[in-house]
Scaffold this active site. Structure first.
Site, short mmCIF file in Angstrom:
data_model
loop_
_atom_site.label_atom_id
_atom_site.label_comp_id
_atom_site.label_asym_id
_atom_site.label_seq_id
_atom_site.Cartn_x
_atom_site.Cartn_y
_atom_site.Cartn_z
CG ASN A 106 -0.46 -0.17 2.52
OD1 ASN A 106 0.57 -0.79 2.71
ND2 ASN A 106 -1.13 0.40 3.50
CD GLU A 131 -5.47 -5.85 -1.10
OE1 GLU A 131 -4.89 -4.75 -0.99
OE2 GLU A 131 -6.26 -6.28 -0.24
CB CYS A 187 -8.88 -4.47 -3.66
SG CYS A 187 -7.72 -3.13 -3.33
CB CYS A 241 -5.36 -1.31 -1.66
SG CYS A 241 -6.70 -0.58 -0.71
CD GLU A 282 -1.59 4.87 4.59
OE1 GLU A 282 -1.08 5.69 5.38
OE2 GLU A 282 -2.34 3.94 4.96
CB CYS A 309 -10.94 -2.39 0.43
SG CYS A 309 -10.41 -1.75 -1.18
N1 THU Z 1 -5.30 -1.40 2.63
C1 THU Z 1 -4.76 -2.24 1.70
O1 THU Z 1 -3.67 -1.98 1.16
N2 THU Z 1 -5.43 -3.37 1.38
C2 THU Z 1 -6.56 -3.80 2.00
O2 THU Z 1 -7.08 -4.85 1.66
C3 THU Z 1 -7.16 -3.00 3.07
C4 THU Z 1 -6.58 -1.64 3.26
C5 THU Z 1 -4.55 -0.21 3.01
C6 THU Z 1 -5.14 1.10 2.60
C7 THU Z 1 -4.53 2.02 3.62
O3 THU Z 1 -3.24 2.41 3.20
C8 THU Z 1 -4.39 1.18 4.86
O4 THU Z 1 -4.45 -0.17 4.41
C9 THU Z 1 -5.46 1.43 5.91
O5 THU Z 1 -6.71 1.36 5.36
#
Ligand code: THU
Length: 131
Positions: free
Chosen positions: A42, A55, A93, A53, A44, A90
């Protein structure tokens, strides 16, 4: 490629997460039809919605290398200073997985005692929207 081997690649990719805002580190590894594995973490952003994310970054990695069919996705996530634990993808994704995976694509998640927990995409995203 075993489920546990793909999950281990997701755990390694997780170390590359850039998540200073949530401190929730996620790694993903996708097995493409070619047999190659692509990873992502991920990423940000100070403008929170600009973050992506693990994925989708892993799938984007595969697609931008010419892959078009994903057979399996493994996900490892959790708070920065903890071992990865069960982290279901999520909704956005899941939709991206539907585009490139198909209903039988494997979704490999952390389970108890490091043992993978395996689902099909259709189990976690029934009635996916596709054109
Ligand atoms: N996140 C992912 O990378 N994948 C997921 O399946 C759930 C959430 C990340 C997004 C964000 O950077 C952090 O996790 C918190 O939500």
């Amino acid at each position: 490629m075993t489920d546990i081997a793909l999950l281990e690649k997701a755990r390694l990719a997780r170390k590359m997460a850039y998540a200073p805002y949530s401190s929730f580190y996620v790694g993903a590894a996708v097995l493409a039809e070619s047999g190659k594995v692509y990873t992502g973490a991920n990423m940000e952003n100070a403008s929170y919605p600009a973050g992506t994310c693990a994925e989708r970054n892993a799938i984007g990695h595969a697609i931008s290398e010419g892959e078009r069919k994903i057979l399996a996705v493994a996900v490892a996530g959790g708070p920065k200073d903890q071992e990865s634990s069960y982290t279901p993808p999520c909704g956005i994704c899941r939709q991206v997985m539907a585009e490139f995976g198909g209903p039988d694509m494997k979704v490999i998640l952390e389970g108890d005692e490091g043992k993978p927990q395996v689902f099909t995409l259709s189990e976690i995203l029934p009635q996916a929207f596709l054109l």
